[in-house]
Design a protein around this motif. Sequence first.
Motif, PDB file in Angstrom:
ATOM      1  N   ILE A 145       1.061  -1.788   0.051  1.00 49.30           N
ATOM      2  CA  ILE A 145      -0.060   0.096   0.184  1.00 49.30           C
ATOM      3  C   ILE A 145       0.962   1.290   0.177  1.00 49.30           C
ATOM      4  O   ILE A 145       0.517   2.506  -0.666  1.00 49.30           O
ATOM      5  N   GLY A 146       1.878   1.425   0.928  1.00 55.08           N
ATOM      6  CA  GLY A 146       2.707   2.417   0.942  1.00 55.08           C
ATOM      7  C   GLY A 146       3.225   2.865  -0.082  1.00 55.08           C
ATOM      8  O   GLY A 146       3.236   4.264  -0.662  1.00 55.08           O
ATOM      9  N   VAL A 172       1.740   4.539  -3.323  1.00 59.13           N
ATOM     10  CA  VAL A 172       0.589   5.622  -2.726  1.00 59.13           C
ATOM     11  C   VAL A 172       2.001   6.885  -2.659  1.00 59.13           C
ATOM     12  O   VAL A 172       1.901   8.164  -3.309  1.00 59.13           O
ATOM     13  N   ALA A 203       2.461  10.016  -5.694  1.00 54.71           N
ATOM     14  CA  ALA A 203       2.479  11.063  -5.247  1.00 54.71           C
ATOM     15  C   ALA A 203       3.671  12.166  -5.928  1.00 54.71           C
ATOM     16  O   ALA A 203       3.552  13.107  -6.475  1.00 54.71           O
ATOM     17  N   THR A 222      -3.113  15.821  -6.591  1.00 55.09           N
ATOM     18  CA  THR A 222      -3.460  14.618  -5.905  1.00 55.09           C
ATOM     19  C   THR A 222      -2.239  14.497  -4.828  1.00 55.09           C
ATOM     20  O   THR A 222      -2.778  13.795  -4.550  1.00 55.09           O
ATOM     21  N   LEU A 273      -2.280  12.883  -0.886  1.00 52.49           N
ATOM     22  CA  LEU A 273      -2.010  11.316  -0.697  1.00 52.49           C
ATOM     23  C   LEU A 273      -1.211  11.800   0.668  1.00 52.49           C
ATOM     24  O   LEU A 273      -1.078  11.125   1.533  1.00 52.49           O
ATOM     25  N   MET A 290      -0.748  10.847   4.460  1.00 53.14           N
ATOM     26  CA  MET A 290       0.397  10.105   5.355  1.00 53.14           C
ATOM     27  C   MET A 290       0.740  10.497   6.348  1.00 53.14           C
ATOM     28  O   MET A 290       1.176  10.173   7.214  1.00 53.14           O
ATOM     29  N   ALA A 292       5.632   5.073   2.112  1.00 50.79           N
ATOM     30  CA  ALA A 292       5.103   5.816   1.491  1.00 50.79           C
ATOM     31  C   ALA A 292       6.128   7.067   1.358  1.00 50.79           C
ATOM     32  O   ALA A 292       6.512   7.392  -0.144  1.00 50.79           O
ATOM     33  N   TYR A 350       7.872   7.928  -2.137  1.00 46.39           N
ATOM     34  CA  TYR A 350       7.743   9.630  -2.629  1.00 46.39           C
ATOM     35  C   TYR A 350       9.467  10.631  -2.747  1.00 46.39           C
ATOM     36  O   TYR A 350       9.273  11.604  -3.945  1.00 46.39           O
TER      37      TYR A 350
END
Length: 298
Positions: free
Chosen positions: A109-110, A113, A117, A124, A128, A132, A171, A175
């Motif tokens: 999931i992380g 995402v 992002a 968006t 996101l 987090m 995440a 990122y």
Amino acid sequence: MPETTTITMLTREAKSPRAVNAFTLLIRNPSAMVGAAIVLLWTVGGLVTLVWSPYPPNLTGAGPLLAAPSPEHLFGTDNYGRDLFSRVLAGARVSLWTGVIAVSLSVVIGVPVGAIAGYVRGATGMVLMRLMDMLLAFPSLLLAMALAVSFGPGLGSAMIAVGIVGIPEFARIAYGQVTSLRQREFVEASHAIGLVDRVILFRHILPNGVVPIIVRCALGMGYAILTAAALSFIGLGAQPPLAEWGVMISDARGYIVSGQWWMTVFPGIAIASSILGFNLFGDGLRDVLDPRLRTSGR
């Protein structure tokens, strides 16, 4: 022609004895090898209990009640006469499986995402990452407890709760990696030849930023084992009579004053050593996979 010559020179250099691969560097890293040995020891010990153990982990009356460590019962017995050595080994399988499931959930999931992002940016990406940040604002153990309560006591609830708590960490790593790589030349070249954003992100950008994610997976395993054991200790994770390290310490807390030290010491050593193993191995991976450290000759 010059480009071909350059590629040939780089290929020869990569094949030269000076080009030490990551596996060789990992073997030469003492802390990584110590950590790997500890993790391997607990993994093998847990898997062995699938086919053999000195006594069945939940067998009551396997020995005298509250017997001290002896040749027959290496870690002693608990208040039900169960063999603690067998239960600690079986607990390794439960704890490691809990860590694997929790970390896998965090990664699945992380990472997407954070990657999305970092790639799309704009509103968006901001929404996101603010979500987090909201998860990161809560103390991790407190958030895991709240989630476990909402899901209901049980090992599955503990796995999901610990996995959700770890999502923001992965995440943010994804990122940062995508943000730093999205302006690189190979990304611009991918745009130029008409590749769609999904392919560019997941087949070209993320594979180039996977090293910190791998390191975080190793370090996250130790955190997941510790948090799951803490949830089991307070009754929100694994439930008795399951042989899980946190459950074992919870069952033994009433016998500390009366002198049955082995009931808490051996499960506690198991938790501490497994966390130490994953942390040492994670640090070793970071040293080996970091290009700056590899070029410095470490």
